[in-house]
Write a protein that holds these residues in place. Structure first.
Motif, PDB file in Angstrom:
ATOM      1  N   UNK A 192      -7.665  18.480  -2.545  1.00 58.71           N
ATOM      2  CA  UNK A 192      -6.909  20.123  -2.209  1.00 58.71           C
ATOM      3  C   UNK A 192      -5.433  19.952  -3.237  1.00 58.71           C
ATOM      4  N   UNK A 193      -4.806  18.994  -3.494  1.00 62.42           N
ATOM      5  CA  UNK A 193      -4.098  18.596  -4.393  1.00 62.42           C
ATOM      6  C   UNK A 193      -4.357  19.616  -5.577  1.00 62.42           C
ATOM      7  N   UNK A 194      -5.282  19.360  -6.549  1.00 60.34           N
ATOM      8  CA  UNK A 194      -5.839  20.254  -7.586  1.00 60.34           C
ATOM      9  C   UNK A 194      -5.881  21.760  -7.206  1.00 60.34           C
ATOM     10  N   UNK A 195      -6.512  22.002  -6.060  1.00 61.20           N
ATOM     11  CA  UNK A 195      -6.576  23.207  -5.594  1.00 61.20           C
ATOM     12  C   UNK A 195      -5.217  24.123  -5.604  1.00 61.20           C
ATOM     13  N   UNK A 196      -4.526  23.220  -4.691  1.00 58.21           N
ATOM     14  CA  UNK A 196      -2.846  23.777  -4.748  1.00 58.21           C
ATOM     15  C   UNK A 196      -2.255  23.770  -6.627  1.00 58.21           C
ATOM     16  N   UNK A 197      -2.292  22.915  -7.210  1.00 60.67           N
ATOM     17  CA  UNK A 197      -1.599  23.204  -8.078  1.00 60.67           C
ATOM     18  C   UNK A 197      -1.186  22.212  -8.104  1.00 60.67           C
ATOM     19  N   UNK A 198      -0.743  20.793  -7.194  1.00 63.58           N
ATOM     20  CA  UNK A 198       0.353  20.263  -7.081  1.00 63.58           C
ATOM     21  C   UNK A 198       0.743  19.076  -8.309  1.00 63.58           C
ATOM     22  N   UNK A 199       1.963  19.552  -8.680  1.00 62.35           N
ATOM     23  CA  UNK A 199       2.146  19.349 -10.327  1.00 62.35           C
ATOM     24  C   UNK A 199       1.675  17.696 -10.782  1.00 62.35           C
ATOM     25  N   UNK A 200       2.115  16.720  -9.267  1.00 60.64           N
ATOM     26  CA  UNK A 200       1.834  15.249  -9.937  1.00 60.64           C
ATOM     27  C   UNK A 200       1.139  14.663  -8.906  1.00 60.64           C
ATOM     28  N   UNK A 201       0.237  13.744  -8.990  1.00 64.65           N
ATOM     29  CA  UNK A 201      -1.220  13.432  -7.866  1.00 64.65           C
ATOM     30  C   UNK A 201      -1.381  11.912  -8.115  1.00 64.65           C
ATOM     31  N   UNK A 202      -2.122  11.516  -7.572  1.00 61.67           N
ATOM     32  CA  UNK A 202      -2.711  11.991  -6.185  1.00 61.67           C
ATOM     33  C   UNK A 202      -2.207  10.598  -5.690  1.00 61.67           C
ATOM     34  N   UNK A 203      -1.602   9.640  -6.164  1.00 65.49           N
ATOM     35  CA  UNK A 203      -0.347   7.997  -5.561  1.00 65.49           C
ATOM     36  C   UNK A 203      -1.821   7.366  -5.258  1.00 65.49           C
ATOM     37  N   UNK A 204      -2.804   7.687  -4.461  1.00 65.94           N
ATOM     38  CA  UNK A 204      -4.048   6.955  -4.146  1.00 65.94           C
ATOM     39  C   UNK A 204      -4.620   5.964  -3.088  1.00 65.94           C
ATOM     40  N   UNK A 205      -2.608   5.153  -3.094  1.00 64.29           N
ATOM     41  CA  UNK A 205      -2.784   3.358  -2.049  1.00 64.29           C
ATOM     42  C   UNK A 205      -3.805   2.813  -2.090  1.00 64.29           C
ATOM     43  N   UNK A 206      -3.691   2.205  -4.125  1.00 61.95           N
ATOM     44  CA  UNK A 206      -4.462   1.241  -3.612  1.00 61.95           C
ATOM     45  C   UNK A 206      -3.657  -0.218  -3.987  1.00 61.95           C
ATOM     46  N   UNK A 207      -4.003  -0.682  -2.937  1.00 65.47           N
ATOM     47  CA  UNK A 207      -2.781  -1.867  -1.878  1.00 65.47           C
ATOM     48  C   UNK A 207      -3.866  -2.951  -1.580  1.00 65.47           C
ATOM     49  N   UNK A 208      -4.819  -3.148  -2.491  1.00 62.32           N
ATOM     50  CA  UNK A 208      -5.443  -4.008  -2.020  1.00 62.32           C
ATOM     51  C   UNK A 208      -6.457  -4.759  -3.455  1.00 62.32           C
ATOM     52  N   UNK A 209      -6.971  -5.316  -3.795  1.00 65.71           N
ATOM     53  CA  UNK A 209      -8.094  -5.581  -4.898  1.00 65.71           C
ATOM     54  C   UNK A 209      -9.495  -5.294  -4.542  1.00 65.71           C
ATOM     55  N   UNK A 210      -9.942  -4.830  -2.573  1.00 64.70           N
ATOM     56  CA  UNK A 210     -11.319  -4.716  -3.046  1.00 64.70           C
ATOM     57  C   UNK A 210     -10.998  -2.813  -3.255  1.00 64.70           C
ATOM     58  N   UNK A 211      -9.867  -2.417  -3.428  1.00 64.65           N
ATOM     59  CA  UNK A 211      -9.832  -0.901  -3.482  1.00 64.65           C
ATOM     60  C   UNK A 211     -10.150  -0.437  -5.314  1.00 64.65           C
ATOM     61  N   UNK A 212      -9.189  -1.500  -5.815  1.00 69.24           N
ATOM     62  CA  UNK A 212      -9.042  -1.589  -7.365  1.00 69.24           C
ATOM     63  C   UNK A 212     -10.256  -2.005  -7.877  1.00 69.24           C
ATOM     64  N   UNK A 213     -11.245  -2.825  -7.212  1.00 68.59           N
ATOM     65  CA  UNK A 213     -12.193  -3.925  -7.514  1.00 68.59           C
ATOM     66  C   UNK A 213     -11.705  -4.369  -8.280  1.00 68.59           C
ATOM     67  N   UNK A 214     -12.596  -5.744  -8.388  1.00 69.96           N
ATOM     68  CA  UNK A 214     -12.582  -7.200  -9.065  1.00 69.96           C
ATOM     69  C   UNK A 214     -11.796  -7.459 -10.095  1.00 69.96           C
ATOM     70  N   UNK A 215     -12.310  -6.585 -10.963  1.00 65.79           N
ATOM     71  CA  UNK A 215     -12.014  -6.085 -12.257  1.00 65.79           C
ATOM     72  C   UNK A 215     -11.584  -4.545 -12.431  1.00 65.79           C
ATOM     73  N   UNK A 216     -10.739  -4.141 -11.479  1.00 64.19           N
ATOM     74  CA  UNK A 216     -10.267  -3.656 -11.979  1.00 64.19           C
ATOM     75  C   UNK A 216     -11.285  -1.989 -11.749  1.00 64.19           C
ATOM     76  N   UNK A 217     -12.484  -1.888 -11.856  1.00 69.50           N
ATOM     77  CA  UNK A 217     -13.239  -0.715 -12.272  1.00 69.50           C
ATOM     78  C   UNK A 217     -12.982  -0.051 -11.301  1.00 69.50           C
ATOM     79  N   UNK A 218     -13.253  -0.261  -9.698  1.00 68.57           N
ATOM     80  CA  UNK A 218     -13.111   0.846  -9.114  1.00 68.57           C
ATOM     81  C   UNK A 218     -12.078   1.715  -9.325  1.00 68.57           C
TER      82      UNK A 218
END
Length: 435
Positions: A192-218
């Motif tokens: 949605x942000x890309x379609x609207x041309x938002x200048x800064x994005x997307x925050x992402x809410x990477x607030x756990x090891x599971x979301x980031x990946x155990x080695x950061x790969x995600x």
């Protein structure tokens, strides 16, 4: 501008507090980091932070209504961040507990004062105490918004005008770049942000090891996907800045020291995945205290500079108060500091914090939280304009579209009013010259 309405100065005649709902939820960040399991939209497990009844619970706010002597009602909303009680912040904000303070201590101090005198009134507010303690940051935040609204009404101008006069600034002439936040819908909302041309994005809410990946790969894989979609979906000539918030989780994945090759190599992978777009990473670690956090972030920035890795670092954890902002800026601990508006107390303190970054190597990100309200967000849009911040957060809520609309449209309206007034003055000057 003038403070005279029908020959009389507007006076604050009454102060009321209305318990209200906020734009998102309160989350016990410590419990989530400790492994609280997500259960649909809720979390399983017991809360850890004092004041929480559940790991995720409904957000609360208090609407402040100032009735002026001409019958005008000025508004502001007391709101606190999603992760209340974490990272050195004030305790969980409960409307039932704090509404009486607005109608008691705050009302006693403000009733009878001139509505025009924004800085004087906020100085009074900042000095108030209950039981020997300063007012909760959320209270100072909401009441100061109402005082800003009252001053704009009294002067027949915009809130941007009031702030620019109060702090001696020249407002931005274009909307400040808005930073969209995706919540857990990292892909759908980012598109949605890309379609609207938002200048800064997307925050992402990477607030756990599971979301980031155990080695950061995600996180690496996500940025690679995002850069490809930006090319595919963005408008012609679109050059966004990527900004992801990792809530200290990279510190858990890799651990100190943060200038070692393993850590800087990982940031090089992040930069490569985000290319060709610039990248900034918020809250890479959470060291449990301000001085420790500053040391770790300086160490990381030095390591990235030595390795030639062009990723900007954003301060969030332990950067809450105006004093905290100064400490991070003075030590060069971050490329950007998030000025988390509800945590600074009075809204004027957020303006001061943005201006403190002027002339330094640190840029000011006027942030806040998804857990605010439309009223508080609109007030912050004027702070962003008056101080010409580097970027400002789309808020409230986690749906993206609504918060982006609120912030972008409020800034566009204010700029239109400023331009219209300039045009009127210029036309009057020309008429005078032609006579």
């Amino acid at each position: 501008m003038t403070s005279v309405e029908s020959g009389r100065t507007k006076i604050i005649e009454s102060v009321r507090a209305v318990p209200a709902v906020s734009g998102f939820f309160f989350d016990d960040q410590r419990a989530i980091k400790a492994g609280a399991e997500q259960d649909g939209f809720a979390y399983r497990g017991d809360p850890v932070t004092p004041g929480f009844d559940r790991v995720r619970q409904a957000g609360e706010a208090v609407s402040v209504l100032l009735e002026l002597s001409d019958g005008t009602v000025a508004r502001g909303d007391c709101a606190a961040v999603q992760y209340s009680g974490a990272g050195g912040r004030d305790s969980l904000f409960r409307a039932e507990e704090f509404a009486p303070v607005v109608e008691g201590t705050v009302a006693d101090a403000l009733v009878g004062r001139s509505a025009e005198r924004f800085r004087d009134n906020t100085d009074v507010l900042e000095g108030l105490t209950t039981d020997g303690e300063r007012l909760h940051t959320a209270l100072r935040y909401g009441v100061s918004q109402a005082l800003l609204d009252a001053a704009a009404s009294a002067r027949r101008g915009t809130k941007t005008d009031v702030l620019a006069d109060a702090y001696g600034t020249v407002p931005a002439t274009d909307p400040v770049p808005v930073f969209g936040q995706s919540g857990d819908d990292r892909r759908g909302n980012a598109e949605k942000m890309l379609l609207k041309g938002v200048p800064v994005l997307p925050h992402g809410l990477f607030n756990s090891v599971e979301k980031v990946g155990s080695d950061g790969g995600r996180l690496v894989a996500y940025l690679d996907w995002l850069s490809k979609r930006a090319v595919e979906l963005g408008p012609e000539g679109y050059t966004p800045r990527f900004h992801v918030d990792v809530y200290g989780v990279l510190g858990e994945v890799f651990g100190p020291p943060y200038d070692r090759a393993e850590f800087t190599d990982y940031f090089a992978d992040l930069r490569e995945a985000a290319a060709p777009f610039p990248l900034q990473v918020e809250g890479p670690m959470d060291e449990g205290g301000r001085e420790e956090q500053i040391y770790a972030m300086v160490e990381l920035r030095d390591g990235l500079a030595d390795a030639g890795v062009g990723v900007d670092i954003v301060a969030d954890e332990w950067c809450n108060t105006f004093a905290d902002v100064r400490a991070f800026v003075d030590t060069g601990a971050a490329d950007l500091v998030q000025i988390k508006t509800p945590d600074l107390g009075g809204i004027g303190r957020s303006a001061e914090a943005v201006l403190y970054c002027d002339g330094t190597d640190t840029r000011a990100y006027l942030g806040g939280t998804c857990n605010e309200t439309v009223t508080s967000a609109r007030a912050c849009a004027h702070v962003a304009l008056a101080t010409d911040a580097a970027q400002t957060l789309a808020k409230p809520g986690m749906g993206f579209d609504e918060g982006y609309m609120v912030m972008e449209n409020e800034m566009r309206r204010a700029i239109s009013r400023l331009e219209s007034r300039t045009t009127v003055r210029e036309n009057e000057r020309r008429r005078q010259e032609q006579r």
